[in-house]
Design a protein around this motif. Sequence first.
Motif, PDB file in Angstrom:
ATOM      1  N   THR A 325       0.837  -1.210   0.000  1.00 35.55           N
ATOM      2  CA  THR A 325       0.000   0.000   0.000  1.00 35.55           C
ATOM      3  C   THR A 325       0.869   1.257   0.000  1.00 35.55           C
ATOM      4  OG1 THR A 325      -1.624  -1.256   1.250  1.00 35.55           O
ATOM      5  CG2 THR A 325      -1.903   1.128   1.240  1.00 35.55           C
ATOM      6  N   VAL A 326       1.888   1.267   0.859  1.00 33.33           N
ATOM      7  CA  VAL A 326       2.774   2.440   0.932  1.00 33.33           C
ATOM      8  C   VAL A 326       3.479   2.644  -0.413  1.00 33.33           C
ATOM      9  CG1 VAL A 326       4.881   3.358   1.991  1.00 33.33           C
ATOM     10  CG2 VAL A 326       3.099   2.343   3.431  1.00 33.33           C
ATOM     11  N   GLU A 327       3.927   1.562  -1.020  1.00 30.70           N
ATOM     12  CA  GLU A 327       4.629   1.690  -2.312  1.00 30.70           C
ATOM     13  C   GLU A 327       3.681   2.242  -3.384  1.00 30.70           C
ATOM     14  OE1 GLU A 327       7.806  -1.928  -1.490  1.00 30.70           O
ATOM     15  OE2 GLU A 327       6.424  -2.097  -3.190  1.00 30.70           O
ATOM     16  N   TRP A 328       2.444   1.731  -3.406  1.00 31.45           N
ATOM     17  CA  TRP A 328       1.485   2.169  -4.430  1.00 31.45           C
ATOM     18  C   TRP A 328       1.189   3.659  -4.285  1.00 31.45           C
ATOM     19  CZ3 TRP A 328      -3.333   4.287  -5.211  1.00 31.45           C
ATOM     20  CH2 TRP A 328      -3.902   4.085  -6.479  1.00 31.45           C
ATOM     21  N   TYR A 329       0.959   4.104  -3.046  1.00 31.11           N
ATOM     22  CA  TYR A 329       0.636   5.525  -2.845  1.00 31.11           C
ATOM     23  C   TYR A 329       1.863   6.410  -3.042  1.00 31.11           C
ATOM     24  CZ  TYR A 329      -4.125   4.662  -1.499  1.00 31.11           C
ATOM     25  OH  TYR A 329      -5.436   4.293  -1.533  1.00 31.11           O
ATOM     26  N   THR A 330       3.017   5.890  -2.727  1.00 28.50           N
ATOM     27  CA  THR A 330       4.216   6.701  -2.959  1.00 28.50           C
ATOM     28  C   THR A 330       4.341   6.968  -4.457  1.00 28.50           C
ATOM     29  OG1 THR A 330       5.263   5.738  -1.027  1.00 28.50           O
ATOM     30  CG2 THR A 330       6.715   6.837  -2.578  1.00 28.50           C
ATOM     31  N   ASP A 331       4.130   5.951  -5.270  1.00 28.38           N
ATOM     32  CA  ASP A 331       4.141   6.161  -6.726  1.00 28.38           C
ATOM     33  C   ASP A 331       3.062   7.157  -7.139  1.00 28.38           C
ATOM     34  OD1 ASP A 331       6.210   4.470  -7.019  1.00 28.38           O
ATOM     35  OD2 ASP A 331       5.123   2.927  -8.145  1.00 28.38           O
ATOM     36  N   LYS A 332       1.867   6.975  -6.594  1.00 27.10           N
ATOM     37  CA  LYS A 332       0.748   7.861  -6.976  1.00 27.10           C
ATOM     38  C   LYS A 332       1.059   9.311  -6.619  1.00 27.10           C
ATOM     39  CE  LYS A 332      -3.979   9.125  -5.946  1.00 27.10           C
ATOM     40  NZ  LYS A 332      -5.307   8.791  -5.498  1.00 27.10           N
TER      41      LYS A 332
END
Length: 339
Positions: A325-332
């Motif tokens: 989740t953290v990785e996905w939002y960091t990209d977003k």
Amino acid sequence: MTILITGGAGFIGSHFVRQMCETYPNDRFVILDVMTYAASIDYLAPVQSQITLVRGDISDTELVGRVFSEWDVRRVVHFAAESHVDNSVSDPSLFVRTNVVGTQTLLEAARHRWMESPFVCRAGYESSRFVHVSTDEVFGTLGNEGVFNEDTPYAPNSPYSATKAGADFLVRSYFHTFGLPVVTTNCSNNYGPHQHDEKLIPTIIRSALNEHPIPIYGTGENIRDWLFVGDHCSGIHRVLTDGRLGQTYLIGTRNEWNNITIAQTICQILDIYRPRVDGKKYDELITFVSDRPGHDLRYAIDPSKIETELGWRPVTSFADGLRTTVEWYTDKYLYVTRS
Ligand SMILES: NC(=O)c1ccc[n+]([C@@H]2O[C@H](COP(=O)([O-])OP(=O)(O)OC[C@H]3O[C@@H](n4cnc5c(N)ncnc54)[C@H](O)[C@@H]3O)[C@@H](O)[C@H]2O)c1
């Protein structure tokens, strides 16, 4: 057989649509979604060829009837809702319209399409099924001890949970009065990619990455039972396939954390994954803000029924789910487009 997925462009609905498309690559799925601020079609891009999106309101009787007849809908998974508690405090009436009237509109359309008369299905519609997705918030708050199960009395405390409770009761009544083939699920707090920015975990990540104060209600002691969205969707799939009609299944993972620990854990992940340039720790940004009115202290679920009856098990550990989740939002939030 056409499956209608309401709210399929929202957070949980979009994960469910993707999971179903992967599981049944030769099937098509109809999504009915009015596309509120919480919806986004981007996340469905990888399965675009398998879906039909109907933009419309679940409380529009004429439209809902047309969707049922045009696609000969025989299965419904009902996610569409106004879902943010804070918004229900500022505008409860929208929640009544969507969550209560919208659910009843869908139930009525299913009844007309599937039932000859009370408790008698039309020929060919015997395996029809309506899965209603609800929340553990209908049970109100727990103290430090105890867990919710399928026998816990309802005690909703916010306009959001009150409207979800109203919808649950309507679903129940259509089973007992008309014999409509319904099943209800009540789940705990979901987390994962593609949740709207307004919710707790995206807010923590976004605030941290922007080096803004990370707002935590009250003293951060409110406890939730965190469920990875992919595990929730596999539970709904099990209920759709094998859940007993008229029954309720609680879905949770015995994964209780308070809000301050969630914020600190995310900060620790970001300290490793994307350290601040000035060398400071992200948790220095955590700031307590005035508590939400009627903020329930603790929710926790006993998922024994779905585990023993339907053999459902979550497969995502909290460490893995939170890191994803953290990785996905960091990209977003760093403006990398991904679906
Ligand atoms: N997110 C959670 O942690 C959680 C926990 C327990 C239960 N739930 C329940 O799961 C369901 C899905 O939640 P979510 O987090 O994906 O919500 P969400 O707010 O992300 O998505 C809701 C979707 O419903 C659509 N919608 C809203 N009003 C509509 C209307 N009148 N007609 C048609 N579509 C409409 C929105 O456009 C959106 O796509 C909801 O019923 C919610 O109550 C969610």
